[in-house]
Design an enzyme around this catalytic site. Structure first.
Site, short mmCIF file in Angstrom:
data_model
loop_
_atom_site.label_atom_id
_atom_site.label_comp_id
_atom_site.label_asym_id
_atom_site.label_seq_id
_atom_site.Cartn_x
_atom_site.Cartn_y
_atom_site.Cartn_z
N SER A 1 10.08 0.06 0.80
CA SER A 1 8.64 0.33 0.75
C SER A 1 7.84 -0.67 1.57
CB SER A 1 8.16 0.33 -0.70
OG SER A 1 8.20 -0.96 -1.24
N LYS B 1 1.32 -1.38 -7.56
CA LYS B 1 1.14 -2.18 -6.34
C LYS B 1 -0.34 -2.35 -6.02
CE LYS B 1 5.58 -1.06 -4.25
NZ LYS B 1 6.31 -0.13 -3.38
#
Lengths: 273, 817
Positions: free
Chosen positions: B656, B699
Site C-alpha cells: 500500500s 490510515k
C-alpha cells in the site's frame, strides 16, 4: 407336677481345685488349636499351662527292625532308623515348644514344657494328678482329614484320668454351643461350669438333661434367661436331642457322664470327675 | 493541469437512515431474529444435517465472530429434537476374557435401571445365599456327605488295622507317616533282640507280612486324594444346588425384565455362573474397613464390584438426539479414557474405571468441535478420524495407539459409532487440512462457508436491524431506539471496512450492544439511544487506545520525524496500519528516496535488512518496471535508487506504500519538493494506476490525528486510491473537518494525478516519441534518467563499468552533481 428343688448356691470357682492345665500335644494341626483353647482357659482360671510331648518308645523299637519302613501320608515308602526318628521327634518337640511360647506369651500365661519318652498313655497318666485339667486331642494324630472316631490315647485317658479332662478336635470359637449335660437334678456344678465356659469363650449356653427332673430344675434355675433346655429320655436319644438343640452346630459338651456320651463325635468334651 | 477534487463530506461516511426502520425501538420488532446474510452457509448446514451418508460431516468456516457456532448449533438442535433418543451404553465385566469388558446397548434410560437392578440383585444374593446355607437341610446334607467320606476312610483303615492285627502287626503313627510294628504275643511291640531270636524262616515270614501290609497301606493312602476330590465335588454340587435354590428366583426376576435384550441375558447367565463358582465370596461376612490412611489393597472392599454395571452413556434425561459441544477436545475427552488407581505401587484399572468421551455422549446425535482446539491436542485429530473411519468407538490410551503400553490395561469392546460431526473453524485451517490431510475431504464433505460481510442494501439494513433486535432480546438488553440501531448498522459497515457492506462479526456487534446497554443503564435511560452507542464505541476506543496515543506522542514530540507542512525533495508521508488485537490504528511513516547512477535497480532497504515482506518487495520491484517503461524506453535505465521507511524498526509488509514510494522516487529524480502536508496510500501497478488498499479509514484517521494535534491548516489531507472511496466510513471528527475545509481526501486514479497534487507541477503526457513536455514533472524525471544513462555510457567507455556501484564508493549522485 413336682416342685423343682431350690437351687443350691453355686460353688464359687468350681475349677479352683484345678492347679494347672496340662496339654498333651503331637504334630497335628489340631494340637495347636487345642493349645490355644487350653491357654485361654488357663488365662481365665489364672493357672499355669504345662505342655507335654511324649516320644512313643514303641515307634523307636519298631523302626529298629530292618524291614520296617515308614509309609508317608502321601503314600511313599521310606526307610527310617531309630536315630532318624529320634531326631525328627526332637525337632517336633522343639516346634511344639515354640507354639507354646508364642501362644502363652500372647495371652500372658505362665507356661512350661516337658518331653517324655515311653508308652504315651502311661507317660501321660504318670504325670498328671486329680488337680490337673488334662487337655488332649480327641482324635489323636489323624490319618484322614476328617476323623470321626475317638483316638486310642483319648479313649484310654478318659477311662483312667482321675481329674477333669478336656477332649477337643478344634479351637473353641465365639458362638459355639456350650452344652451342660446334666445327669441328675442338682448337678449345678456342671451347669455353672458350662456358664463360666460360655462366658470365657463367648459361647452359646444350652442345657441337655438326662432326667425330667433335671430338665425341670434347670428350666426353673434359668428362668428369665434365653437358654434352651432339652431333655434326652435316654442315652440312646441323646444324639437326637442334641441335634434338635443345635442342628448342624457343634461345640463343647460339659458333663460328669462323659463315657456315656462319647459317641457324639463332632463335639468336644469336658469331663468332670 | 487537471486538478483532483477533494471528496465531499457525504462521500466519507455512508449513513444509515433511521427512518427506514419500521419501528421506534427494538421492543416493537415482531419479526423473529433472522440469520442474516448466511444463506449459503445455512443451506450447507441443512444439507449436511439432512444427508445420511458416510463422510458427510460438516465444517463451518468463516471469520471469528460470524455466528458459526450459534447457527450450526441452532440447526443441529432443531433437527435433533425430531430424532429418536439414542441408546444407553454400559460396560460390564467380561467373565470369559476379563481384560475385554463387554459393551451392552440398552434403550435410553435402561442403563441406569440395569445398574440399579444389578446392585439390588447382588445385595439380595448376599443375604439370600448365606441364609440358604444356614438352613437345617444344608447342614444335615453337608454333615452326611462329610461323615460318609470320613467313614469311608475309617473303614479302609479299620480293615487294614484288622488285617494287620490278625497277622500280629500294629499300625502306628509316626510324626510323618505310619509304620507296621510286629507285636509280641502279649501285645507289645517286638524289640530288635526279640526279633533276632526268632528263627530265620520266622523272620523272613514276618518281613514279608510287613512289606505286604505296607503295600496295602500305600494303596489306601493313595486313595485318599481321590476321595477328597470326590468329597469336594459333592460338596460343591451341594453348595451349588443350595445356592441355586436361592439364586434362581432372584435372577429370573431380572431376566424377565431384560428378556428382549439377548446380550443382557448372556451377561446375566455369565453372572449366574460366576456367582455359583464363587459362592464362598457370598458366605463371608462383609467386615467394615477401619478408617486408615493405608492404601486399599487389591480386592479389598470390592469383592462384588465385578457384578457392577458401568453406565457409560445415560440418556435417561435426553429428549431426542444429543447435541454435544466439547470445549476441551483432548483425545481422552473425545474417545473416552481408562482411569487408573495406584495400588501397592502399581497402576491398575478395571471396567468400572472406563469413562466416556464426547463421542460416546454424542453417539446417535451430533458433536460440535472447534477444529483449532482439536488440532492443538496431541493425537485428538487422529483419534477423531480413526473413530469416524472405523465407525467404532474404541477406547485406547495414546500409548496403546502407538504400541507403547507399559501397564496392564483393558481392551473394552468397541461401540458402534453413528454421529454427525460439525467442525467450526477458520478458512485457513480448512484449506490447509484439505491440502495436507488426505482423509479430510473424505470425512468432511460439507463445507458451510460463512460470509464475513454482506452487501449493504435497504433490505440488508432491515435484516441487520432484525439481527440486532434478536441479540437485544436474547441478551435481555434495553430496547434500542432505531437511531441507535442505525448507528450500530453504520458500525457494521465500519467493521467491514466498506461503506457498502456490513460486517457479519456478530460477536463484535453483540459487544457493542451490550456496552451501549451498560451506558444507557448507567444513565437510567429506558431505551438505548444513539448517543449511548457512540459512548460505547468511544469507550471501546479509549480503552484500547494507549498504544496509538503513545505512537502519536512520539511523533508530536518530534522523536519520530513526520512533517505536516512545508515541502521536501525525496520525502513523503506514507501511511500504515498497525493491528493490535481486535483494534487497528493508522500511523504516518516518513518514506525517503535517494537516486544515483546505476544499473537500473531500485533498492528496497527494508528488504535488504530483512525488515520488508515479500509483498512490499514486489511493490518496489514494480516501481523499477514503471520507471523503465514510462521514462526510459529508448535508453538504458541507469538508475540506482534506494527507498527506506525512516525510523521504522519493525517489519513492513504490504504494497500500500508503493505509490508513496513512487512519488518519493519521482520527487528525487525530478528534484521537486513534495508537500509534507499530505499523506499518501495506495499501491501502484506497472502502468502507474493507483490500486485499492486495506485499512483506508484507519490510515486517514491516523494522519488526521497528527494534523489535528498540531493544528489543522486547511492544506492537509490524504491521497487515497479512488477505488477505496467506497470503503470510507470515517470518524465524525474527520468528516466535520473536511466539511469545514480544514482537511482533504483526494481520490487518485493514476500517479500523474498524485504527483501533480504533491508537487504543484503538471505531470505531463508523453508525445508520440515518448518525450514529455518541458515544465512537467515527468520531463524532469526523464531528463534525469537520460543523464544517468549518458554518464553510465561514458563510464563504460572509460572501462569503469562498475564504478560507483561497489560498496564504500559514496553517493554517486552527489558525486556527479
Amino acid at each position: 407336677m413336682a416342685t423343682p428343688p431350690e437351687p443350691t448356691p453355686s460353688t464359687p470357682g468350681l475349677l479352683a481345685p484345678v492347679e494347672r492345665i496340662v496339654v498333651a500335644m503331637d504334630a497335628s494341626a489340631y494340637s495347636r488349636a487345642i493349645l490355644r483353647t487350653a491357654a485361654r482357659l488357663a488365662q481365665a482360671l489364672d493357672v499355669p499351662l504345662h505342655g507335654i510331648y511324649v516320644e512313643d518308645v514303641r515307634l523307636l523299637d519298631c523302626v529298629a527292625l530292618p524291614f520296617v519302613q515308614e509309609v508317608t501320608l502321601s503314600g511313599n515308602v521310606r526307610p527310617v532308623t531309630p536315630e532318624v526318628l529320634a531326631h525328627e521327634m526332637a525337632l517336633l518337640a522343639r516346634r511344639i515348644q515354640g507354639w507354646m511360647e508364642e501362644i502363652a506369651a500372647s495371652l500372658e500365661v505362665s507356661w512350661s514344657f516337658q518331653t517324655l519318652r515311653g508308652q504315651v498313655v502311661e507317660a501321660l497318666l504318670s504325670l498328671v494328678g486329680p488337680q490337673d485339667l488334662l487337655s488332649l486331642g480327641r482324635y489323636g494324630m489323624p490319618v484322614s482329614r476328617r476323623p470321626t472316631r475317638m483316638g486310642s490315647v483319648a479313649q484310654a485317658v478318659l477311662e483312667s484320668h482321675p481329674g477333669p479332662l478336656l477332649l477337643l478336635h478344634r479351637e473353641l470359637r465365639a458362638r459355639d454351643w456350650i452344652v451342660a449335660v446334666l445327669g441328675h437334678p442338682e448337678d449345678w456344678a456342671t451347669l455353672e461350669l458350662a456358664e463360666r465356659l460360655a462366658e470365657i469363650f463367648r459361647g452359646t449356653l444350652a442345657v441337655l438333661a438326662l432326667e425330667a427332673q433335671a430338665a425341670e430344675a434347670a428350666r426353673h434355675r434359668l428362668a428369665g434367661r434365653r437358654v434352651p433346655v432339652r431333655m434326652a429320655a435316654s442315652l440312646e436319644t441323646l444324639h437326637q436331642a442334641l441335634y434338635e438343640l443345635a442342628p448342624g452346630g457343634n461345640g463343647l459338651l460339659v458333663s460328669r457322664v462323659c463315657p456315656a456320651i462319647v459317641r457324639e463325635e463332632e463335639w468336644g468334651l469336658l469331663c468332670i470327675p | 493541469m487537471a486538478t483532483v477534487q477533494s471528496l465531499a463530506p457525504d462521500q466519507l461516511y455512508k449513513r444509515t437512515d433511521p427512518d427506514q426502520f419500521p419501528f421506534e425501538t427494538t421492543a416493537q420488532m415482531e419479526l423473529p431474529p433472522a440469520i442474516v446474510g448466511q444463506e449459503r452457509a445455512v443451506a450447507a448446514v441443512e444439507f449436511g444435517i439432512g444427508i445420511r451418508r458416510e463422510g458427510y460431516n460438516i465444517y463451518a468456516l468463516g471469520a471469528p465472530g460470524t455466528g458459526k457456532h450459534s447457527v450450526v448449533r441452532r440447526f443441529l438442535e432443531r433437527q435433533a429434537r425430531e430424532e429418536p433418543t439414542p441408546s444407553d451404553w454400559c460396560y460390564v465385566y467380561n467373565f470369559q476374557v476379563p481384560h475385554q469388558p463387554r459393551a451392552l446397548e440398552l434403550p435410553a434410560g435402561t442403563g441406569v435401571a440395569l445398574r440399579r437392578d444389578m446392585e439390588t440383585l447382588v445385595a439380595e444374593l448376599r443375604s439370600a445365599i448365606p441364609a440358604a446355607f444356614e438352613t437345617d437341610e444344608y447342614r444335615v446334607r453337608r454333615q452326611a456327605i462329610e461323615q460318609r467320606f470320613a467313614q469311608q476312610q475309617e473303614q479302609a483303615f479299620d480293615a487294614l488295622q484288622e488285617k494287620a492285627r490278625a497277622q500280629g502287626l500294629a499300625l502306628l503313627r509316626t510324626p510323618a507317616g505310619l509304620v507296621f510294628a510286629p507285636l509280641r504275643p502279649d501285645g507289645t511291640v517286638m524289640h530288635m533282640e526279640q526279633f533276632q531270636q526268632l528263627p530265620a524262616e520266622e523272620q523272613e515270614r514276618l518281613r514279608k507280612k510287613v512289606e505286604a501290609m505296607q503295600e496295602e497301606l500305600q494303596k489306601v493312602l493313595l486313595q485318599i486324594p481321590r476321595w477328597e476330590r470326590q468329597l469336594r465335588k459333592e460338596l460343591r454340587e451341594l453348595n451349588q444346588e443350595i445356592a441355586q435354590y436361592a439364586m434362581r428366583p432372584l435372577f429370573e426376576e431380572v431376566r424377565e425384565k431384560y428378556r428382549a435384550f439377548s446380550k443382557v441375558l448372556d451377561y446375566l447367565d455369565a453372572v449366574y455362573a460366576d456367582v455359583l463358582e464363587n459362592l464362598p465370596e457370598f458366605l463371608q461376612p462383609e467386615e467394615p474397613r477401619k478408617p486408615t490412611t493405608a492404601p486399599l489393597l487389591p480386592g479389598e472392599g470390592q469383592r462384588f464390584s465385578k457384578y457392577a454395571v458401568n453406565v457409560l452413556v445415560d440418556n435417561s434425561r435426553q429428549q431426542g438426539a444429543p447435541v454435544v459441544f466439547e470445549d476441551n477436545p483432548s483425545l481422552q475427552n473425545l474417545v473416552g479414557r481408562m482411569e487408573y488407581m495406584a495400588i501397592m505401587g502399581g497402576m491398575v484399572t478395571d471396567f468400572s474405571l472406563i469413562k466416556p468421551g464426547a463421542l460416546h455422549r454424542a453417539n446417535g446425535g451430533y458433536l460440535m468441535l472447534d477444529i483449532l482446539k482439536v488440532l492443538a491436542q496431541p493425537f485428538a485429530w487422529e483419534g477423531l478420524k480413526r473413530a469416524l473411519r472405523s465407525k467404532q468407538l474404541r477406547i485406547e490410551t495414546p500409548g496403546q495407539m502407538f504400541g507403547q503400553v507399559n501397564v496392564v490395561t483393558l481392551e473394552p469392546e468397541p461401540i458402534p459409532l453413528n454421529v454427525k460431526i460439525a467442525l467450526v473453524g477458520d478458512r485457513t485451517l480448512y484449506y490447509l487440512l484439505s491440502a495436507l490431510d488426505p482423509d479430510f475431504d473424505d470425512l468432511f464433505k460439507v463445507m458451510a462457508d460463512f460470509n464475513d460481510d454482506i452487501r449493504r442494501t435497504p433490505e440488508s439494513h432491515l435484516a441487520y436491524a432484525r439481527l440486532i433486535g434478536g441479540i437485544v432480546r436474547d441478551k435481555e438488553l434495553l430496547p434500542f431506539h432505531r437511531a441507535a440501531v442505525a448507528r450500530v448498522v453504520d458500525e457494521g459497515a465500519r467493521l467491514a471496512a466498506d461503506g457498502h457492506r456490513l460486517s457479519m462479526q456478530v460477536s463484535h456487534i453483540t459487544d457493542i450492544l451490550q456496552e451501549a446497554d451498560y451506558w444507557a443503564r448507567r444513565k437510567g435511560a429506558p431505551v438505548v439511544q444513539r448517543e449511548h452507542v457512540e459512548q460505547a464505541l468511544e469507550a471501546q476506543r479509549y480503552r484500547a487506545w494507549r498504544v496509538p496515543e503513545r505512537v502519536q506522542e512520539v511523533i508530536l514530540d518530534d522523536i519520530v520525524h513526520i512533517r505536516t507542512e512545508g515541502a521536501a525533495v525525496g520525502q513523503i508521508n506514507g501511511l500504515s496500519v498497525i493491528q493490535l488485537g481486535p483494534m487497528a490504528f493508522g500511523r504516518p511513516n516518513r518514506i525517503t528516496a535517494r537516486v544515483r547512477m546505476g544499473r537500473g535497480e531500485v533498492v528496497d532497504i527494508e528488504r535488504e535488512v530483512a525488515l520488508g515482506g515479500p509483498i512490499h518487495s514486489k511493490g518496489v520491484l514494480i516501481l523499477s518496471s514503471y520507471l523503465g517503461a514510462r521514462y526510459a524506453t529508448d535508453f538504458p535505465l541507469s538508475l540506482q535508487a534506494s527507498l527506506v521507511f525512516e525510523q521504522s524498526y519493525s517489519g513492513v509488509e504490504g504494497d500500500s506504500a508503493s505509490s508513496a514510494e513512487l512519488y518519493a522516487l519521482l520527487s528525487a529524480l525530478a528534484d521537486l519538493p513534495i508537500r509534507q502536508s499530505l499523506a499518501v496510500t495506495g499501491s501502484v501497478d506497472q502502468f502507474g494506476n493507483v490500486q485499492a488498499i486495506g485499512g483506508v479509514n484507519e490510515k486517514i484517521e491516523g494522519f488526521f490525528a497528527i494534523c489535528k494535534a498540531r493544528g489543522l491548516t486547511g492544506d492537509q489531507g490524504v491521497l487515497i486510491p479512488e477505488a477505496n472511496v467506497r470503503h470510507l466510513m470515517l470518524r465524525q471528527e474527520v468528516v466535520d473537518a473536511v466539511a469545514q475545509g480544514q482537511f482533504h481526501i483526494y481520490p487518485i486514479r493514476h500517479v500523474d494525478q498524485g504527483i501533480e497534487l504533491l508537487t504543484g507541477m503538471p505531470a505531463g503526457q508523453p508525445d508520440e516519441r515518448g518525450d514529455f513536455p518541458e515544465g512537467t514533472v515527468n520531463r524532469r524525471v526523464q531528463d534525469r534518467l537520460r543523464e544517468f544513462a549518458q554518464r553510465r555510457a561514458e563510464y563504460a567507455r572509460a572501462g569503469q563499468e562498475d564504478a560507483g556501484e561497489g560498496e564504500g564508493n559514496g553517493d554517486p549522485t552527489r558525486a556527479h552533481t
